[in-house]
Design a protein around this motif. Structure first.
Motif, PDB file in Angstrom:
ATOM      1  N   PHE A   1      41.184  72.096  75.926  1.00  0.00           N
ATOM      2  CA  PHE A   1      41.544  71.936  74.514  1.00  0.00           C
ATOM      3  C   PHE A   1      42.924  72.533  74.279  1.00  0.00           C
ATOM      4  N   LEU A   2      43.920  71.651  74.144  1.00  0.00           N
ATOM      5  CA  LEU A   2      45.318  72.097  74.033  1.00  0.00           C
ATOM      6  C   LEU A   2      45.907  71.932  72.627  1.00  0.00           C
ATOM      7  N   LEU A   3      45.149  71.341  71.713  1.00  0.00           N
ATOM      8  CA  LEU A   3      45.734  70.949  70.431  1.00  0.00           C
ATOM      9  C   LEU A   3      46.407  72.102  69.698  1.00  0.00           C
ATOM     10  N   MET A   4      45.693  73.216  69.523  1.00  0.00           N
ATOM     11  CA  MET A   4      46.272  74.330  68.765  1.00  0.00           C
ATOM     12  C   MET A   4      47.450  74.954  69.508  1.00  0.00           C
ATOM     13  N   HIS A   5      47.390  74.968  70.831  1.00  0.00           N
ATOM     14  CA  HIS A   5      48.518  75.497  71.604  1.00  0.00           C
ATOM     15  C   HIS A   5      49.737  74.574  71.469  1.00  0.00           C
ATOM     16  N   ALA A   6      49.491  73.256  71.409  1.00  0.00           N
ATOM     17  CA  ALA A   6      50.585  72.293  71.283  1.00  0.00           C
ATOM     18  C   ALA A   6      51.190  72.306  69.886  1.00  0.00           C
ATOM     19  N   MET A   7      50.414  72.743  68.896  1.00  0.00           N
ATOM     20  CA  MET A   7      50.937  72.780  67.529  1.00  0.00           C
ATOM     21  C   MET A   7      52.062  73.798  67.373  1.00  0.00           C
ATOM     22  N   GLY A   8      52.074  74.835  68.216  1.00  0.00           N
ATOM     23  CA  GLY A   8      53.164  75.817  68.152  1.00  0.00           C
ATOM     24  C   GLY A   8      54.512  75.171  68.428  1.00  0.00           C
ATOM     25  N   PRO A   9      54.696  74.530  69.607  1.00  0.00           N
ATOM     26  CA  PRO A   9      55.958  73.822  69.867  1.00  0.00           C
ATOM     27  C   PRO A   9      56.218  72.700  68.874  1.00  0.00           C
ATOM     28  N   ASN A  10      55.142  72.077  68.386  1.00  0.00           N
ATOM     29  CA  ASN A  10      55.302  70.955  67.471  1.00  0.00           C
ATOM     30  C   ASN A  10      55.992  71.376  66.178  1.00  0.00           C
ATOM     31  N   VAL A  11      55.501  72.444  65.562  1.00  0.00           N
ATOM     32  CA  VAL A  11      56.130  72.901  64.311  1.00  0.00           C
ATOM     33  C   VAL A  11      57.476  73.566  64.594  1.00  0.00           C
ATOM     34  N   ALA A  12      57.613  74.167  65.794  1.00  0.00           N
ATOM     35  CA  ALA A  12      58.923  74.718  66.170  1.00  0.00           C
ATOM     36  C   ALA A  12      59.947  73.596  66.283  1.00  0.00           C
ATOM     37  N   GLY A  13      59.482  72.421  66.731  1.00  0.00           N
ATOM     38  CA  GLY A  13      60.373  71.270  66.838  1.00  0.00           C
ATOM     39  C   GLY A  13      60.898  70.801  65.493  1.00  0.00           C
ATOM     40  N   VAL A  14      60.078  70.921  64.442  1.00  0.00           N
ATOM     41  CA  VAL A  14      60.533  70.556  63.100  1.00  0.00           C
ATOM     42  C   VAL A  14      61.719  71.425  62.695  1.00  0.00           C
ATOM     43  N   ILE A  15      61.563  72.730  62.930  1.00  0.00           N
ATOM     44  CA  ILE A  15      62.662  73.648  62.626  1.00  0.00           C
ATOM     45  C   ILE A  15      63.861  73.347  63.511  1.00  0.00           C
ATOM     46  N   GLY A  16      63.595  73.084  64.798  1.00  0.00           N
ATOM     47  CA  GLY A  16      64.678  72.816  65.748  1.00  0.00           C
ATOM     48  C   GLY A  16      65.481  71.584  65.402  1.00  0.00           C
ATOM     49  N   SER A  17      64.812  70.502  65.011  1.00  0.00           N
ATOM     50  CA  SER A  17      65.534  69.271  64.672  1.00  0.00           C
ATOM     51  C   SER A  17      66.341  69.444  63.392  1.00  0.00           C
ATOM     52  N   ALA A  18      65.795  70.204  62.436  1.00  0.00           N
ATOM     53  CA  ALA A  18      66.536  70.470  61.201  1.00  0.00           C
ATOM     54  C   ALA A  18      67.775  71.308  61.487  1.00  0.00           C
ATOM     55  N   VAL A  19      67.635  72.297  62.354  1.00  0.00           N
ATOM     56  CA  VAL A  19      68.780  73.130  62.730  1.00  0.00           C
ATOM     57  C   VAL A  19      69.827  72.299  63.464  1.00  0.00           C
ATOM     58  N   ALA A  20      69.365  71.419  64.371  1.00  0.00           N
ATOM     59  CA  ALA A  20      70.300  70.544  65.091  1.00  0.00           C
ATOM     60  C   ALA A  20      71.063  69.655  64.125  1.00  0.00           C
ATOM     61  N   ALA A  21      70.361  69.127  63.116  1.00  0.00           N
ATOM     62  CA  ALA A  21      71.010  68.281  62.113  1.00  0.00           C
ATOM     63  C   ALA A  21      72.042  69.077  61.316  1.00  0.00           C
ATOM     64  N   GLY A  22      71.682  70.310  60.957  1.00  0.00           N
ATOM     65  CA  GLY A  22      72.627  71.158  60.222  1.00  0.00           C
ATOM     66  C   GLY A  22      73.867  71.466  61.038  1.00  0.00           C
ATOM     67  N   PHE A  23      73.671  71.715  62.332  1.00  0.00           N
ATOM     68  CA  PHE A  23      74.805  71.990  63.219  1.00  0.00           C
ATOM     69  C   PHE A  23      75.721  70.769  63.317  1.00  0.00           C
ATOM     70  N   LEU A  24      75.131  69.579  63.499  1.00  0.00           N
ATOM     71  CA  LEU A  24      75.927  68.347  63.604  1.00  0.00           C
ATOM     72  C   LEU A  24      76.644  68.049  62.289  1.00  0.00           C
ATOM     73  N   LEU A  25      75.992  68.363  61.182  1.00  0.00           N
ATOM     74  CA  LEU A  25      76.618  68.115  59.881  1.00  0.00           C
ATOM     75  C   LEU A  25      77.812  69.020  59.664  1.00  0.00           C
ATOM     76  N   ILE A  26      77.707  70.267  60.103  1.00  0.00           N
ATOM     77  CA  ILE A  26      78.835  71.199  59.984  1.00  0.00           C
ATOM     78  C   ILE A  26      79.985  70.758  60.904  1.00  0.00           C
ATOM     79  N   MET A  27      79.624  70.301  62.103  1.00  0.00           N
ATOM     80  CA  MET A  27      80.641  69.908  63.081  1.00  0.00           C
ATOM     81  C   MET A  27      81.396  68.655  62.687  1.00  0.00           C
ATOM     82  N   PHE A  28      80.683  67.662  62.130  1.00  0.00           N
ATOM     83  CA  PHE A  28      81.292  66.353  61.921  1.00  0.00           C
ATOM     84  C   PHE A  28      81.315  65.902  60.449  1.00  0.00           C
ATOM     85  N   GLY A  29      80.736  66.690  59.554  1.00  0.00           N
ATOM     86  CA  GLY A  29      80.767  66.327  58.140  1.00  0.00           C
ATOM     87  C   GLY A  29      82.147  66.532  57.560  1.00  0.00           C
ATOM     88  N   ASN A  30      82.413  65.816  56.482  1.00  0.00           N
ATOM     89  CA  ASN A  30      83.739  65.945  55.849  1.00  0.00           C
ATOM     90  C   ASN A  30      83.854  67.247  55.073  1.00  0.00           C
TER      91      ASN A  30
END
Length: 397
Positions: free
Chosen positions: A368-397
């Protein structure tokens, strides 16, 4: 008799059959395939059904449901835009008017609020190492960015395409609307399509990169996280991340607000509305509007196919990145971490976590891995948002 012939000719020439093109037929075929996958195979029907129906609606000639009569005021940047002199915004197609919610990032932010209200940070807080897996699963974003540049896309276009690798539709829309609005349609459709097709895309990569012994690893039970920790976490994370990357505040702010609704325990009505009624309403509108951008006349072109391929590449490398760090942790912890949970580091919540659970159960039905997998899963939400913020700062006007 001549009058009757003229009337019949007029009816025929104004019908959808007369206006139908091969491009419309191709996109209608795509819509039917998506509907089959959603209904018969049950591949994320909440996403695929509205997206597929939106594609179908957009490719019914003469319906003009995505028509912008205002000359771009409603966000129509397609070659098929039709400006009507003196027309008002409310005379545009019904889905074009709804599309303003996509273009303005209102829908993505509301979706993030609903996702936050359904998210439990407990698995992440009880196993902080999940943050590494969530960060590693953003690998595809940076690889796709480099490849997109090599293929001739501008830095802003490449950044918008690369974010598909985060497997986060709202974030992809948010970033593309600010950096490359003219590519929003194919980017949004690719992002949501790949999110829905996770059960097809991820398993072959997971099997290729892991051994049977690794997939059989059973992880120890997670510690119980206190209510105080769950209340403090979204506030602290939002404050720190937004101070470093202010551009990510709209998305991450709505996500953490929804989570605070859930965890604080004093606004159950707001929490229930965010994760149920509001989430469902916005999902319908967002899904149909995203699908409706796939008009054959504008969509079937070489640039679109490049975006679709780059998106798949980004998604695949993100999955691989999470798994490889999972394998490294497996070695460091001497077999206590199952590498499969690394694939859940992409931020499709909770779809990616369920796929990790299913693949582990195929090797060992008692695993049973579901609850263990949910940790990286929600971390990924934060990670993708941070990546988007970084790209926006780098290439936004």
């Amino acid at each position: 008799m001549n009058l009757l012939v003229e009337v019949l000719r007029g009816v025929w020439e104004s019908s959808g059959f007369y206006l139908l093109t091969w491009r419309n037929l191709v996109m209608m075929g795509v819509a039917f395939v998506f509907l089959y996958l959603a209904i018969a195979k049950k591949f994320e029907p909440l996403l695929l059904v509205p997206i597929a129906f939106g594609i179908l609606l957009a490719n019914l000639p003469g319906a003009d449901i995505m028509l912008d009569t205002t000359g771009g005021m409603l966000g129509d940047i397609s070659e098929s835009a039709h400006v009507v002199e003196g027309a008002h915004w409310y005379e545009s197609g019904v889905l074009r008017i709804m599309y303003v919610g996509v273009k303005s990032s209102v829908f993505p932010c509301l979706i993030f609020m609903g996702v936050g209200a359904m998210t439990d940070f407990g698995p992440l807080l009880s196993n902080p190492i999940s943050l590494l897996l969530g960060a590693a699963a953003q690998l595809g974003i940076y690889i796709a960015f480099i490849v997109a540049i090599l293929l001739g896309f501008t830095p802003t276009e490449a950044a918008s395409i690369a974010i598909i690798g985060g497997a986060d539709g709202p974030t992809a829309i948010f970033l593309a609307s600010k950096l490359a609005a003219h590519l929003l349609a194919p980017i949004a459709l690719a992002a949501y399509s790949y999110m829905a097709l996770i059960p097809i895309i991820q398993p072959p990569i997971m099997k290729l990169l892991t051994t049977e012994k690794e997939r059989k690893v059973k992880m120890t039970q997670l510690r119980k996280v206190s209510k105080t920790e769950k209340i403090i976490f979204p506030i602290v994370v939002l404050t720190l991340v937004a101070l470093i990357l202010p551009s990510v505040a709209p998305l991450l702010g709505m996500f953490m607000l929804g989570n605070l609704f859930k965890e604080c325990g004093v606004v159950e009505r707001l929490s229930d509305t965010a994760r149920n009624a509001l989430m469902n309403i916005v999902t319908i509108m967002l899904g149909v509007c995203v699908g409706a951008t796939a008009n054959g006349a504008d969509f079937i072109q070489l640039k679109t196919f490049k975006i679709v391929i780059l998106g798949l590449m980004a998604f695949s490398f993100s999955t691989a990145g999470g798994i490889m760090i999972g394998k490294l942790l497996y070695i460091i912890t001497k077999g206590k971490i199952n590498p499969l949970i690394g694939a859940a580091g992409v931020s499709a919540v909770p779809m990616a976590a369920r796929v990790a659970q299913n693949e582990g159960a195929k090797t060992d039905p008692t695993n049973f891995l579901l609850m263990h997998a949910m940790g990286p899963n929600v971390a990924g939400v934060i990670g993708s948002a941070v990546a988007a913020g970084f790209l926006l700062i780098m290439f936004g006007n």
